[in-house]
Every structure is written in structure tokens, then in C-alpha cells.
Design an enzyme around this catalytic site. Structure first.
Site, PDB file in Angstrom:
ATOM      1  N   ASN A 140       0.882  -1.169   0.000  1.00  0.00           N
ATOM      2  CA  ASN A 140       0.000   0.000   0.000  1.00  0.00           C
ATOM      3  C   ASN A 140       0.917   1.215   0.000  1.00  0.00           C
ATOM      4  O   ASN A 140       1.500   1.545   1.019  1.00  0.00           O
ATOM      5  CB  ASN A 140      -0.905  -0.010   1.239  1.00  0.00           C
ATOM      6  CG  ASN A 140      -1.715   1.278   1.356  1.00  0.00           C
ATOM      7  OD1 ASN A 140      -1.778   2.064   0.410  1.00  0.00           O
ATOM      8  ND2 ASN A 140      -2.328   1.499   2.514  1.00  0.00           N
TER       9      ASN A 140
ATOM     10  N   LYS B 292       0.236   4.274  -0.311  1.00  0.00           N
ATOM     11  CA  LYS B 292      -0.318   5.502   0.298  1.00  0.00           C
ATOM     12  C   LYS B 292      -0.032   6.701  -0.620  1.00  0.00           C
ATOM     13  O   LYS B 292      -0.077   6.549  -1.830  1.00  0.00           O
ATOM     14  CB  LYS B 292       0.235   5.671   1.713  1.00  0.00           C
ATOM     15  CG  LYS B 292       0.040   4.400   2.556  1.00  0.00           C
ATOM     16  CD  LYS B 292       0.331   4.581   4.002  1.00  0.00           C
ATOM     17  CE  LYS B 292       0.082   3.259   4.731  1.00  0.00           C
ATOM     18  NZ  LYS B 292       0.270   3.365   6.170  1.00  0.00           N
TER      19      LYS B 292
ATOM     20  N   HIS C 152      -9.217   1.823   4.857  1.00  0.00           N
ATOM     21  CA  HIS C 152      -7.936   1.946   5.568  1.00  0.00           C
ATOM     22  C   HIS C 152      -8.103   2.914   6.743  1.00  0.00           C
ATOM     23  O   HIS C 152      -8.851   3.883   6.662  1.00  0.00           O
ATOM     24  CB  HIS C 152      -6.849   2.447   4.608  1.00  0.00           C
ATOM     25  CG  HIS C 152      -5.488   2.326   5.191  1.00  0.00           C
ATOM     26  ND1 HIS C 152      -4.978   3.261   6.065  1.00  0.00           N
ATOM     27  CD2 HIS C 152      -4.552   1.347   5.091  1.00  0.00           C
ATOM     28  CE1 HIS C 152      -3.777   2.860   6.451  1.00  0.00           C
ATOM     29  NE2 HIS C 152      -3.497   1.704   5.884  1.00  0.00           N
TER      30      HIS C 152
ATOM     31  N   GLU D 233      -6.345   5.206   7.797  1.00  0.00           N
ATOM     32  CA  GLU D 233      -6.052   6.615   7.486  1.00  0.00           C
ATOM     33  C   GLU D 233      -7.265   7.277   6.842  1.00  0.00           C
ATOM     34  O   GLU D 233      -7.529   8.455   7.071  1.00  0.00           O
ATOM     35  CB  GLU D 233      -4.803   6.702   6.591  1.00  0.00           C
ATOM     36  CG  GLU D 233      -3.542   6.425   7.395  1.00  0.00           C
ATOM     37  CD  GLU D 233      -2.436   5.721   6.625  1.00  0.00           C
ATOM     38  OE1 GLU D 233      -2.459   5.712   5.388  1.00  0.00           O
ATOM     39  OE2 GLU D 233      -1.529   5.166   7.299  1.00  0.00           O
TER      40      GLU D 233
ATOM     41  N   GLU E 143      -5.303  -4.508  10.539  1.00  0.00           N
ATOM     42  CA  GLU E 143      -4.275  -3.494  10.754  1.00  0.00           C
ATOM     43  C   GLU E 143      -4.536  -2.762  12.066  1.00  0.00           C
ATOM     44  O   GLU E 143      -5.329  -1.802  12.095  1.00  0.00           O
ATOM     45  CB  GLU E 143      -4.271  -2.490   9.599  1.00  0.00           C
ATOM     46  CG  GLU E 143      -3.970  -3.099   8.249  1.00  0.00           C
ATOM     47  CD  GLU E 143      -3.305  -2.097   7.305  1.00  0.00           C
ATOM     48  OE1 GLU E 143      -2.329  -2.476   6.674  1.00  0.00           O
ATOM     49  OE2 GLU E 143      -3.750  -0.946   7.234  1.00  0.00           O
TER      50      GLU E 143
ATOM     51  N   GLY F 164       2.774   2.536  10.698  1.00  0.00           N
ATOM     52  CA  GLY F 164       3.749   3.607  10.526  1.00  0.00           C
ATOM     53  C   GLY F 164       4.459   3.999  11.813  1.00  0.00           C
ATOM     54  O   GLY F 164       5.147   5.019  11.870  1.00  0.00           O
TER      55      GLY F 164
ATOM     56  N   SER G  69       3.590  -1.932  10.250  1.00  0.00           N
ATOM     57  CA  SER G  69       5.041  -2.037  10.454  1.00  0.00           C
ATOM     58  C   SER G  69       5.585  -3.427  10.125  1.00  0.00           C
ATOM     59  O   SER G  69       6.541  -3.888  10.739  1.00  0.00           O
ATOM     60  CB  SER G  69       5.425  -1.616  11.875  1.00  0.00           C
ATOM     61  OG  SER G  69       5.062  -0.264  12.102  1.00  0.00           O
TER      62      SER G  69
HETATM   63  P1  13P Z   1       3.273   0.505   7.590  1.00  0.00           P
HETATM   64  O1  13P Z   1       3.732  -0.812   7.025  1.00  0.00           O
HETATM   65  O2  13P Z   1       4.034   1.690   7.047  1.00  0.00           O
HETATM   66  O3  13P Z   1       3.178   0.487   9.080  1.00  0.00           O
HETATM   67  O4  13P Z   1       1.771   0.713   7.051  1.00  0.00           O
HETATM   68  C1  13P Z   1       0.878  -0.326   7.190  1.00  0.00           C
HETATM   69  C2  13P Z   1      -0.342   0.025   6.439  1.00  0.00           C
HETATM   70  O5  13P Z   1      -1.068   0.918   6.813  1.00  0.00           O
HETATM   71  C3  13P Z   1      -0.620  -0.719   5.210  1.00  0.00           C
HETATM   72  O6  13P Z   1      -1.898  -0.444   4.738  1.00  0.00           O
END
Ligand code: 13P
Length: 255
Positions: A13, A15, A98, A100, A170, A176, A216
Site C-alpha cells: 500500500n 499511500k 484503511h 487513514e 491493521e 507507521g 510495520s
Molecule cells: P506501515 O507498514 O508503514 O506500518 O503501514 C501499514 C499500512 O497501513 C498498510 O496499509
């Protein structure tokens, strides 16, 4: 993961990272590194990168996904993208719900549900994200939160359609932050999700469903996470932007 029952799926992903030219360069790097993967490999990229990305992976084992999709086909929805638009470009997967999007853009289980149904109707495959906040975990309501998200996000999705759904667990506190869920924490919730799916759709469908872990996940911890029975793959943020790291995760899922 249990490879006799289901296929591992490693999805990046990206982002809000990579311009179209950067996307092309990164995919060109990834392609040879994952050519012999024994799992599904997907890159979910920003909308403006999609056409370039589809072209870059033509004839390879990498599939391209989008990071969201609207539930209507067209109309006055400034800033949104329809499933028809995604299909025409050659997209196969769509990340939905997601954290976010939920945290920063007002996405709710109701809109995630509408988007999920539209994506399925279009013949695309949704990667539906669920996960608890740190506060919710500390209050011991992780399972309640996840059960609610699963029920609402998949409301009115038929048993036939749900076979095309991937769930990504997640935990919001692990995204992150560099703070990965332990293998056991990931397994516990992924197993719980499978049990909830079994309640809604029966054991056979639950056994066949791909349930990813995300948060992560990287080249250092992937093998241990993926060794767990109910962790069938990963949704990878930061590490998916570095070809060697992403390829190492794909390799860990291919053993
Ligand atoms: P990270 O791997 O950067 O923690 O992000 C995970 C994520 O949100 C994947 O959709």
C-alpha cells in the site's frame, strides 16, 4: 498461514507516495525480484500512478490495486473515482476502509460497506481493512471493535461475493509507528476474524478467506508473522516502497 487452504497475498500500500515516473522505476525494480513468488503479489498505488503501473507490470506476476473507490458510477462526487474508471485502467484490487481514510477523511463503516459492495459488483477484489485503536486495545474491546467492523463492512455481501474479499487486520497503533503487533497478537485477532467470518458465512468460506496482517510489517519480522496459521499475508506500507524489502517479504510468504 495455511497454504493447503488458501493463497498468501502480499500487497504493498504505497499511500501518498511516488509520482508516475517514480512508480514506474520502483515497479521495474520489483518485477525481477518477485518473478518466482509462490504467492499473490499486489501493488496498490495512487490513482495517478495506476495507468503507468498497469503498463509496467504487464506480462508479470504482479497485480495492481487502487487505494479507494466510490460506490457510484459517476456524478457530482468531486475528488472521487468510480469502479468503472478503475476497471478500464486495468486495476484488479482496491484497498477499502484503511484506518487513514477512517481517521483523516471521515470514512465510516457505512461508506466502507457501500464501497465494498460496489467494488465486488464491478468484479474487482476489495482488501477491506479493520483494526482497533490503541485506546480500544487498552480498554480490552479489540474483539468487539473488530466484530462490529466485520459485520458492518460486509453487511449484505453475499456468500458468493465474500469469496473475493480479502480482510486486512491493521491495528491502528502499529501503522507507521515501527511498533508491530507481536506474532501472537496478530494471530489472535486474525483467528478471531476467521471465526467471525465462519459465524456469518460458514466454516468453509472462512477457511478459504485470505486474512492479512498490516502494521510495520517488514523484511525482518515478516517470516515470523507469516508462520502463524491464520496470518495469510501482509498489507505493507513503508517497506513496500523499497524494492529489496518488499521482495524479501514476498520471499518470506513464498516458502
Ligand atoms: P506501515 O507498514 O508503514 O506500518 O503501514 C501499514 C499500512 O497501513 C498498510 O496499509
Amino acid at each position: 498461514m495455511n497454504k493447503t487452504l488458501r493463497k498468501a497475498v502480499i500487497a504493498g500500500n504505497w499511500k501518498m507516495n511516488k509520482t508516475p515516473s517514480e512508480a514506474k522505476a520502483l515497479l521495474n525494480e520489483i518485477v525481477p525480484l518477485v518473478a518466482d513468488a509462490d504467492c499473490e503479489v499486489i501493488a496498490c498505488v495512487p490513482y495517478v500512478d495506476l495507468a503507468v503501473a498497469v503498463e509496467a507490470v504487464k506480462g508479470t506476476n504482479i497485480k495492481i490495486g487502487a487505494e479507494n473507490a466510490h460506490w457510484e458510477q459517476s456524478g457530482a462526487f468531486t475528488g472521487e473515482i468510480s469502479t468503472g474508471m478503475l476497471k478500464e485502467v486495468g486495476v484488479e484490487y482496491v484497498v477499502l476502509g484503511h484506518s487513514e481514510r477512517r481517521q483523516y477523511f471521515g470514512e465510516t463503516d457505512e461508506t466502507v460497506n457501500k464501497r465494498t459492495k460496489a467494488v465486488l459488483k464491478a468484479g474487482l477484489k476489495p482488501i477491506v481493512c479493520v483494526g482497533e485503536l490503541l485506546w480500544e486495545r487498552e480498554c480490552n474491546i479489540t474483539e468487539e471493535v473488530i466484530a462490529r467492523q466485520i459485520k458492518l463492512d460486509l453487511f449484505d455481501v453475499s456468500a458468493e461475493d465474500v469469496k473475493n474479499v480479502i480482510i486486512a487486520y491493521e491495528p491502528v497503533w502499529a501503522i507507521g509507528t515501527g511498533r508491530t503487533a507481536t506474532d501472537d497478537q496478530a494471530e489472535e485477532v486474525c483467528a478471531f476474524i476467521r471465526a467471525e467470518i465462519a459465524k456469518l458465512y460458514g466454516q468453509e468460506i472462512a477457511d478459504g478467506m485470505t486474512i492479512q496482517y498490516g502494521g510495520s510489517m517488514n523484511d525482518g519480522n515478516a517470516a515470523a508473522l507469516l508462520s502463524k496459521e491464520n496470518v495469510d499475508g501482509g498489507l505493507i506500507g513503508g517497506a513496500s516502497l523499497v524494492a529489496a524489502k518488499f521482495a524479501a517479504i514476498v520471499k518470506a510468504a513464498s516458502v
